[in-house]
Design a protein around this motif. Structure first.
Motif, PDB file in Angstrom:
ATOM      1  N   GLN A  90       0.713   5.286   0.479  1.00 34.25           N
ATOM      2  CA  GLN A  90      -0.641   5.795   0.276  1.00 34.25           C
ATOM      3  C   GLN A  90      -1.432   4.879  -0.639  1.00 34.25           C
ATOM      4  O   GLN A  90      -2.634   4.679  -0.449  1.00 34.25           O
ATOM      5  CB  GLN A  90      -0.583   7.202  -0.330  1.00 34.25           C
ATOM      6  N   GLN A  93      -3.450   1.981   0.942  1.00 33.77           N
ATOM      7  CA  GLN A  93      -4.526   2.300   1.880  1.00 33.77           C
ATOM      8  C   GLN A  93      -5.888   2.026   1.247  1.00 33.77           C
ATOM      9  O   GLN A  93      -6.081   2.210   0.047  1.00 33.77           O
ATOM     10  CB  GLN A  93      -4.421   3.758   2.326  1.00 33.77           C
ATOM     11  N   GLU A 239       0.199  -2.638   6.520  1.00 37.33           N
ATOM     12  CA  GLU A 239      -0.918  -1.701   6.652  1.00 37.33           C
ATOM     13  C   GLU A 239      -2.133  -2.381   7.272  1.00 37.33           C
ATOM     14  O   GLU A 239      -2.841  -1.796   8.094  1.00 37.33           O
ATOM     15  CB  GLU A 239      -1.291  -1.143   5.271  1.00 37.33           C
TER      16      GLU A 239
END
Length: 260
Positions: A90, A93, A239
């Motif tokens: 997370q 991101q 990512e």
């Protein structure tokens, strides 16, 4: 040189979000999710890192904020978020409303600082004699190429390769035409391409350290830090698709155990 972890004022806002990752690093170590955490070696590790910076100009310390400046105040606020405990997946991101180029730029500089530090911790055991070729085991050899002296891929010792790599990256991130620092100055069209090249080459440092020098990392009690830094790096580049999957192959099995 003027490398800065924060990079520029407009990037400091992005850096505020990034700093939450540090909280997760501490949380992961506290939960002992990473094997072989040597809590009683913190002092030894700290001394070793200081020795790194005193020993060789190639391994450069992070730049700090000037007290009393707005950057310093923002940095203190970012430090207050260290215990946020965000999951690394997370944490990488893109924050809502932030520019991807800014986010990538901050992380490129950060990973450069961190990986410089990691390699510095084992550099005493990585010499022209022990590592005559920059490699990642018998299957992977990395040759150096640039626009100046080495115009063709050239086999070099690992320390020579590392020195050229860190010098090259420093030139890139200090180039205003590639990493603009002035508010309102747009990133060039080639920015993401350069960032990908930097990150791909930095990954090779992980490969060499893990395959050839992890015993030294373990001896220093630094494996928890290195493992977490690697996970942070891996989650970030995957990512945003910033590294070719072929480049990740040498550590594929380890990554499968560590990051999935």
């Amino acid at each position: 040189s003027r490398i800065s972890l924060t990079y520029s004022y407009r990037r400091v806002i992005v850096y505020f979000f990034w700093q939450k990752t540090e909280g997760n690093i501490k949380a992961e170590q506290d939960k002992k999710q990473i094997p072989k955490v040597f809590h009683n070696k913190k002092a030894t590790m700290s001394m070793a890192l200081k020795q790194v910076f005193n020993k060789d100009r190639t391994f450069r310390p992070k730049r700090k904020f000037e007290p009393g400046t707005q950057r310093f105040e923002l940095h203190k606020k970012a430090q207050a978020s260290l215990n946020a405990g965000l999951d690394l997946k997370q944490a990488v991101q893109l924050p809502h409303g932030e520019d991807l180029n800014d986010w990538v730029a901050v992380h490129v500089v950060d990973f450069f600082n961190r990986i410089n530090l990691i390699y510095g911790t084992i550099s005493d055991s990585c010499t022209d004699q022990t590592c005559p070729v920059m490699s990642g085991g018998p299957k992977y050899e990395y040759r150096w190429q640039d626009e100046h002296k080495y115009k063709r891929p050239t086999a070099l010792s690992a320390p020579k390769y590392m020195s050229l790599l860190m010098d090259w990256i420093e030139v890139q991130i200090n180039n205003e035409n590639i990493f603009p620092t002035n508010v309102g100055t747009p990133f060039p069209k080639c920015f993401m391409q350069v960032a990908k090249k930097i990150l791909s080459r930095l990954f090779r440092v992980f490969v060499h350290v893990y395959i050839h020098h992890f015993d030294r990392v373990t001896q220093m009690g630094a494996e928890a830090h290195v493992n977490t830094c690697y996970k942070h790096f891996y989650y970030f580049v995957t990512e945003f698709n910033l590294t070719d999957h072929k480049e990740l192959e040498p550590l594929k099995e380890m990554t499968a155990r560590m990051c999935h």
